[in-house]
Design a protein around this motif. Structure first.
Motif, PDB file in Angstrom:
ATOM      1  N   PRO A  59      38.031  31.199  40.742  1.00  0.00           N
ATOM      2  CA  PRO A  59      37.454  32.349  41.445  1.00  0.00           C
ATOM      3  C   PRO A  59      37.395  33.639  40.625  1.00  0.00           C
ATOM      4  CG  PRO A  59      39.688  31.938  42.212  1.00  0.00           C
ATOM      5  CD  PRO A  59      39.328  30.797  41.308  1.00  0.00           C
ATOM      6  N   THR A  60      38.077  33.659  39.480  1.00  0.00           N
ATOM      7  CA  THR A  60      38.165  34.883  38.683  1.00  0.00           C
ATOM      8  C   THR A  60      37.341  34.744  37.410  1.00  0.00           C
ATOM      9  OG1 THR A  60      40.396  35.242  39.529  1.00  0.00           O
ATOM     10  CG2 THR A  60      39.739  36.516  37.584  1.00  0.00           C
ATOM     11  N   GLU A  61      36.460  35.721  37.151  1.00  0.00           N
ATOM     12  CA  GLU A  61      35.559  35.604  35.999  1.00  0.00           C
ATOM     13  C   GLU A  61      36.306  35.589  34.675  1.00  0.00           C
ATOM     14  OE1 GLU A  61      33.280  39.239  34.669  1.00  0.00           O
ATOM     15  OE2 GLU A  61      33.671  39.821  36.737  1.00  0.00           O
ATOM     16  N   GLU A  62      37.431  36.313  34.565  1.00  0.00           N
ATOM     17  CA  GLU A  62      38.186  36.313  33.307  1.00  0.00           C
ATOM     18  C   GLU A  62      38.699  34.915  32.965  1.00  0.00           C
ATOM     19  OE1 GLU A  62      38.184  40.455  34.850  1.00  0.00           O
ATOM     20  OE2 GLU A  62      38.648  38.489  35.735  1.00  0.00           O
ATOM     21  N   VAL A  63      39.097  34.168  33.987  1.00  0.00           N
ATOM     22  CA  VAL A  63      39.592  32.807  33.755  1.00  0.00           C
ATOM     23  C   VAL A  63      38.433  31.892  33.371  1.00  0.00           C
ATOM     24  CG1 VAL A  63      40.792  30.830  34.760  1.00  0.00           C
ATOM     25  CG2 VAL A  63      41.518  33.167  35.333  1.00  0.00           C
ATOM     26  N   ARG A  64      37.316  32.031  34.071  1.00  0.00           N
ATOM     27  CA  ARG A  64      36.150  31.203  33.735  1.00  0.00           C
ATOM     28  C   ARG A  64      35.676  31.498  32.314  1.00  0.00           C
ATOM     29  NH1 ARG A  64      34.452  33.215  38.663  1.00  0.00           N
ATOM     30  NH2 ARG A  64      32.539  34.142  37.829  1.00  0.00           N
ATOM     31  N   ALA A  65      35.663  32.768  31.946  1.00  0.00           N
ATOM     32  CA  ALA A  65      35.237  33.140  30.590  1.00  0.00           C
ATOM     33  C   ALA A  65      36.201  32.570  29.552  1.00  0.00           C
ATOM     34  CB  ALA A  65      35.147  34.654  30.459  1.00  0.00           C
ATOM     35  N   GLU A  66      37.487  32.608  29.840  1.00  0.00           N
ATOM     36  CA  GLU A  66      38.476  32.054  28.911  1.00  0.00           C
ATOM     37  C   GLU A  66      38.269  30.556  28.751  1.00  0.00           C
ATOM     38  OE1 GLU A  66      40.711  32.363  26.056  1.00  0.00           O
ATOM     39  OE2 GLU A  66      40.986  34.140  27.325  1.00  0.00           O
ATOM     40  N   ALA A  67      38.001  29.874  29.839  1.00  0.00           N
ATOM     41  CA  ALA A  67      37.736  28.435  29.773  1.00  0.00           C
ATOM     42  C   ALA A  67      36.517  28.147  28.902  1.00  0.00           C
ATOM     43  CB  ALA A  67      37.527  27.876  31.175  1.00  0.00           C
ATOM     44  N   ALA A  68      35.476  28.971  29.044  1.00  0.00           N
ATOM     45  CA  ALA A  68      34.267  28.787  28.227  1.00  0.00           C
ATOM     46  C   ALA A  68      34.580  28.960  26.751  1.00  0.00           C
ATOM     47  CB  ALA A  68      33.187  29.768  28.660  1.00  0.00           C
ATOM     48  N   ARG A  69      35.391  29.961  26.430  1.00  0.00           N
ATOM     49  CA  ARG A  69      35.753  30.178  25.025  1.00  0.00           C
ATOM     50  C   ARG A  69      36.593  29.023  24.479  1.00  0.00           C
ATOM     51  NH1 ARG A  69      35.840  35.676  26.805  1.00  0.00           N
ATOM     52  NH2 ARG A  69      37.963  35.480  27.610  1.00  0.00           N
ATOM     53  N   LEU A  70      37.497  28.522  25.289  1.00  0.00           N
ATOM     54  CA  LEU A  70      38.396  27.461  24.837  1.00  0.00           C
ATOM     55  C   LEU A  70      37.675  26.130  24.640  1.00  0.00           C
ATOM     56  CD1 LEU A  70      41.411  28.279  27.173  1.00  0.00           C
ATOM     57  CD2 LEU A  70      41.318  28.615  24.688  1.00  0.00           C
ATOM     58  N   LEU A  71      36.546  25.960  25.269  1.00  0.00           N
ATOM     59  CA  LEU A  71      35.802  24.704  25.157  1.00  0.00           C
ATOM     60  C   LEU A  71      34.923  24.639  23.912  1.00  0.00           C
ATOM     61  CD1 LEU A  71      34.824  24.164  28.894  1.00  0.00           C
ATOM     62  CD2 LEU A  71      36.271  22.669  27.507  1.00  0.00           C
ATOM     63  N   GLU A  72      34.960  25.681  23.074  1.00  0.00           N
ATOM     64  CA  GLU A  72      34.080  25.705  21.901  1.00  0.00           C
ATOM     65  C   GLU A  72      34.371  24.594  20.906  1.00  0.00           C
ATOM     66  OE1 GLU A  72      36.318  28.636  18.719  1.00  0.00           O
ATOM     67  OE2 GLU A  72      34.952  29.540  20.154  1.00  0.00           O
TER      68      GLU A  72
END
Length: 320
Positions: free
Chosen positions: A55-68
């Protein structure tokens, strides 16, 4: 409710479960980072899940970065889907991770997103495909040269340039001279450098007269890369451009072409007040392999700029 951890018996991953489901977004974000550090395939399930559903954009953004670092098809698909996230921060993180992919197989997953209705998605998809140098993107990129958005057209040009798509040269030449966006014209002008013959010279000569100095600068550079001697007269004329950046690139290209009729114009440039231009003129004179340049070069052996003096020494060593 079934937990994602029901599919794993990895103790390290299981130990993170309470924090990955914590009510505090900061705790969840740090737990995701630790999960990614484990580099366990089972952890991908949670990274993809948090990217899609946290539900939190900071967590979703972190997940996107970690999946690189992951090239698996489900990960690539999740990153593509994240390009439509309501948060611009998540979109940007997903786009960045996609641009870092190296597997050609990812191209097949990304390609359909080049036709997405949202401009930002199309831009991100083409940017990722450009970095992958995915041959299957050529047809979509050619079609996107007529996109209504300048950013999409610019990324499509980049794809065609990296792929060295020779059959796209006529369309690129049209953009170089006629696109309303300066950045698109500049990108298209640079992409014309994938040719090595005279067919692109008319478009590049026209670009040397563009209203935007950035396009003229790119044209001067690209003419040197194409390497055709017929570009010489236009480049000599560019030595009088109002912008020193254009003159610098023209000087460099004349040296690369070894265009000896430019001798006098390059000697004049050797006396310019901008030291970078003097340096490039000295180097170009050395490449011309014309000993008539020696007296002029010798007169700048004590130039006040050490880089100019070095360039003069190099040039003289080539001519003596």
């Amino acid at each position: 409710m079934t937990s994602l951890f029901d599919s794993t018996d990895n103790d390290d991953i299981l130990a993170l479960q309470p924090r990955l489901t914590d009510a505090d977004a900061g705790v969840r974000r740090i737990a995701l980072i630790e999960l990614a550090d484990l580099e366990e395939p089972e952890g991908l399930l949670w990274l993809v899940d948090r990217l899609a559903h946290d539900p939190t954009e900071e967590v979703r953004a972190e997940a996107a970065r970690l999946l690189e670092a992951w090239e698996d098809e489900p990960v690539v698909a999740a990153l593509c889907q994240a390009l439509t996230d309501p948060s611009s921060a998540v979109q940007e993180a997903a786009a960045q991770s996609l641009s870092l992919l190296k597997s050609a197989a990812a191209g097949q997953v990304i390609l359909p997103w080049t036709a997405h209705a949202e401009t930002t998605v199309r831009i991100a998809a083409f940017r990722a495909l450009r970095e992958l140098r995915f041959p299957g993107a050529a047809a979509a990129a050619v079609q996107a040269l007529a996109d209504n958005d300048a950013g999409v057209r610019r990324e499509a040009v980049g794809v065609l340039g990296w792929l060295k798509q020779l059959d796209a040269l006529p369309a690129l030449a049209t953009l170089a001279s006629g696109d309303p966006d300066t950045d698109v014209r500049r990108a298209a002008t640079g992409a014309l450098g994938l040719a090595s013959d005279a067919q692109v010279l008319p478009a590049l000569r026209q670009a040397l007269n563009d209203l935007a100095w950035q396009v003229r600068e790119e044209a001067a550079t690209t003419l040197g890369k194409v390497g055709h001697p017929d570009a010489g007269p236009a480049l000599v004329e560019a030595l009088t451009d109002d912008y020193w950046q254009v003159r610098l690139r023209a000087t460099r290209s004349l040296g690369r072409l070894r265009y000896t009729p430019a001798l006098d114009a390059l000697i004049d440039t050797l006396g310019h007040r901008i030291s970078n231009l003097r340096k490039e003129a000295a180097l170009a004179l050395g490449e011309l392999n014309d000993r008539n340049a020696i007296p002029a070069l010798q007169s700048f052996q004590d130039d006040g700029d050490p880089e100019v003096r070095k360039a003069v020494r190099i040039a003289l060593s080539q001519l003596q």
